[in-house]
Write a protein that holds these residues in place. Structure first.
Motif, short mmCIF file in Angstrom:
data_model
loop_
_atom_site.label_atom_id
_atom_site.label_comp_id
_atom_site.label_asym_id
_atom_site.label_seq_id
_atom_site.Cartn_x
_atom_site.Cartn_y
_atom_site.Cartn_z
N TRP A 267 0.80 -1.23 0.00
CA TRP A 267 0.00 0.00 0.00
C TRP A 267 0.83 1.28 0.00
CZ3 TRP A 267 -4.39 -0.89 -1.91
CH2 TRP A 267 -5.05 -2.10 -1.66
N PRO A 268 1.94 1.37 0.71
CA PRO A 268 2.75 2.60 0.59
C PRO A 268 3.20 2.86 -0.85
CG PRO A 268 3.42 1.39 2.54
CD PRO A 268 2.49 0.48 1.77
N ALA A 269 3.55 1.80 -1.58
CA ALA A 269 3.95 1.98 -2.98
C ALA A 269 2.77 2.43 -3.82
CB ALA A 269 4.53 0.68 -3.52
N VAL A 270 1.58 1.90 -3.52
CA VAL A 270 0.37 2.29 -4.27
C VAL A 270 0.12 3.79 -4.11
CG1 VAL A 270 -2.14 2.08 -4.33
CG2 VAL A 270 -0.72 0.03 -4.19
N PHE A 271 0.11 4.27 -2.87
CA PHE A 271 -0.19 5.69 -2.64
C PHE A 271 0.97 6.58 -3.07
CE2 PHE A 271 -3.19 3.65 0.35
CZ PHE A 271 -4.35 4.20 -0.14
N GLY A 272 2.21 6.09 -2.94
CA GLY A 272 3.34 6.86 -3.43
C GLY A 272 3.30 7.02 -4.94
N HIS A 273 2.97 5.95 -5.64
CA HIS A 273 2.84 5.99 -7.09
C HIS A 273 1.73 6.96 -7.49
CE1 HIS A 273 2.77 3.35 -10.99
NE2 HIS A 273 2.53 4.62 -11.27
N GLY A 274 0.59 6.87 -6.79
CA GLY A 274 -0.52 7.78 -7.09
C GLY A 274 -0.15 9.23 -6.85
N ALA A 275 0.60 9.50 -5.77
CA ALA A 275 1.01 10.87 -5.47
C ALA A 275 1.99 11.39 -6.50
CB ALA A 275 1.61 10.93 -4.07
N PHE A 276 2.91 10.55 -6.93
CA PHE A 276 3.89 10.96 -7.94
C PHE A 276 3.17 11.37 -9.23
CE2 PHE A 276 7.12 10.47 -11.20
CZ PHE A 276 8.26 10.99 -10.59
N ASN A 277 2.20 10.57 -9.65
CA ASN A 277 1.44 10.91 -10.86
C ASN A 277 0.64 12.19 -10.66
OD1 ASN A 277 2.44 8.61 -12.02
ND2 ASN A 277 0.53 7.46 -11.98
N ALA A 278 0.07 12.36 -9.47
CA ALA A 278 -0.75 13.55 -9.21
C ALA A 278 0.09 14.83 -9.23
CB ALA A 278 -1.46 13.41 -7.86
N ALA A 279 1.38 14.71 -8.89
CA ALA A 279 2.25 15.89 -8.81
C ALA A 279 3.03 16.13 -10.10
CB ALA A 279 3.23 15.74 -7.64
N ALA A 280 2.79 15.32 -11.12
CA ALA A 280 3.59 15.42 -12.35
C ALA A 280 3.47 16.78 -13.02
CB ALA A 280 3.19 14.31 -13.31
N GLY A 281 2.37 17.49 -12.79
CA GLY A 281 2.16 18.78 -13.45
C GLY A 281 2.62 19.98 -12.64
N LEU A 282 3.41 19.77 -11.60
CA LEU A 282 3.86 20.89 -10.76
C LEU A 282 4.59 21.97 -11.56
CD1 LEU A 282 5.16 19.38 -7.38
CD2 LEU A 282 3.32 21.05 -7.70
N GLY A 283 5.41 21.55 -12.50
CA GLY A 283 6.19 22.50 -13.28
C GLY A 283 5.31 23.49 -14.03
N ALA A 284 4.17 23.01 -14.52
CA ALA A 284 3.28 23.89 -15.27
C ALA A 284 2.70 24.99 -14.41
CB ALA A 284 2.15 23.07 -15.90
N LEU A 285 2.66 24.80 -13.10
CA LEU A 285 2.12 25.81 -12.20
C LEU A 285 3.09 26.95 -11.96
CD1 LEU A 285 0.47 23.62 -9.40
CD2 LEU A 285 -0.66 24.69 -11.35
N VAL A 286 4.38 26.66 -11.97
CA VAL A 286 5.35 27.64 -11.46
C VAL A 286 6.25 28.26 -12.53
CG1 VAL A 286 5.36 26.57 -9.19
CG2 VAL A 286 7.00 25.79 -10.91
N VAL A 287 6.34 27.68 -13.70
CA VAL A 287 7.20 28.25 -14.74
C VAL A 287 6.62 29.57 -15.24
CG1 VAL A 287 8.15 27.93 -17.06
CG2 VAL A 287 8.13 26.03 -15.44
N ALA A 288 7.43 30.59 -15.33
CA ALA A 288 6.98 31.91 -15.78
C ALA A 288 6.59 31.87 -17.26
CB ALA A 288 8.08 32.95 -15.55
#
Length: 333
Positions: A267-288
């Motif tokens: 289960w830790p790998a399941v939720f870690g994998h899900g969190a990694f995918n959910a955060a994949a778009g972080l760069g699009a939020l912060v790049v000028a």
């Protein structure tokens, strides 16, 4: 039937308090591994085939649906592998199978739940750390006040004249949604993790901790080939993209695999994998908006810089003794 009775490689002692004595060292179930590999890759290509037939590549509107469906194929391959193993190991029963796959019981509960919560927090932070390195290297410029790049993306998709909520509020909502996304993504992440870390990693464990982690991670990366060769993740459509994905999955697979070996739970790998995918778009939020955009193979969530950050975390865990055999093997017993 007890585990000792079901497993012919284990001999029980006349003293019920004495530990079982192995008759021979455990071996990799290569026939089951081969079936798992063939079924998982074969189904991945079958599910992704409409993207190749339609020829629209990354612009195909079916891409999100097909990518999500592809994530379920390792679970089907796990069932096939278990059927092969059944002939060798005999009947294990539902409880034995759930235990072997790390699904149940959740013991120790505190460590399993704590590691799952930590994975939800830490995996997105690794992507954020990768972005920090990107900024320090001058590969991109970030706007953490006006979020101009994200605002420009919204302007491009909203009908002209449509008022948008305050951009800071939208960014905050996106960040808050990452842990929620980890839970929402969990069923699809489970479809993968029950194969990679639930079954394949323990199956390869007789090779040794590091060979098992690296080989299972490499195969995980190779399994992505039907999408990577279309330009997914890196924008590359040749073997280079596949090799980069193999590298990324080997490094990330060590971290996710460590949670599996450390807790005995998938289960830790399941939720870690899900969190990694959910955060994949972080760069699009912060790049000028006026910033240059580095190539995804270098600065993306699975790019070389993020891989280096994850490798550094692995090195810290190794230095802290977290990969010592006595800390890992007992959890798979």
């Amino acid at each position: 039937m007890s585990d000792a009775q079901a497993d012919p490689t284990v001999m029980t002692s006349p003293d019920p308090e004495a530990p079982a004595v192995p008759l021979q060292a455990p071996r990799v179930p290569w026939a089951a591994v081969a079936v798992f590999a063939i079924v998982s890759c074969g189904l991945a290509w079958l599910v992704a085939s409409p993207l190749w037939v339609r020829g629209l590549g990354m612009t195909d509107p079916l891409l999100p649906v097909i990518a999500a469906a592809m994530m379920l194929t390792p679970a089907i391959a796990t069932i096939a592998a278990l059927l092969v193993e059944r002939r060798r190991r005999g009947r294990r029963g539902a409880r034995g199978i759930l235990h072997d796959l790390g699904m149940w019981p959740l013991r120790p509960v505190g460590r399993t739940l704590g590691m799952s919560a930590a994975a939800i927090v830490v995996l997105p932070l690794l992507i954020a750390a990768g972005l920090l390195v990107v900024g320090l290297l001058g590969l991109a410029r970030f706007d953490l006040v006006g979020f101009s790049g994200f605002a420009a993306q919204l302007d491009a998709v909203l009908p002209q004249g449509t008022p948008a909520p305050p951009i800071v509020l939208l960014v905050a909502m996106q960040l808050v949604m990452i842990p929620v996304g980890a839970v929402v993504n969990a069923p699809f992440a489970f479809g993968e993790e029950i194969g990679w870390r639930g079954w394949l990693l323990p199956a390869l464990r007789p090779l040794g901790v590091w060979p098992a982690l690296l080989v299972s991670g490499a195969f995980w990366g190779f399994w992505h080939s039907p999408l990577i060769l279309l330009g997914y993740n890196f924008g590359l459509t040749d073997i280079t993209g596949v090799l980069l994905m193999i590298l990324a999955c080997m490094v990330l697979g060590v971290l996710l695999g460590w949670t599996r070996l450390r807790t005995g739970s998938v289960w830790p790998a399941v939720f870690g994998h899900g969190a990694f995918n959910a955060a994949a778009g972080l760069g699009a939020l912060v790049v000028a908006a006026d910033s240059s955009v580095p190539p995804a193979w270098l600065a993306g969530p699975a790019g070389l810089i993020t891989c280096a950050v994850m490798a550094a975390v692995v090195a810290v865990l190794v230095a802290a003794g977290q990969f010592r055999r006595d800390r890992l093997d007992a959890r798979l017993g």
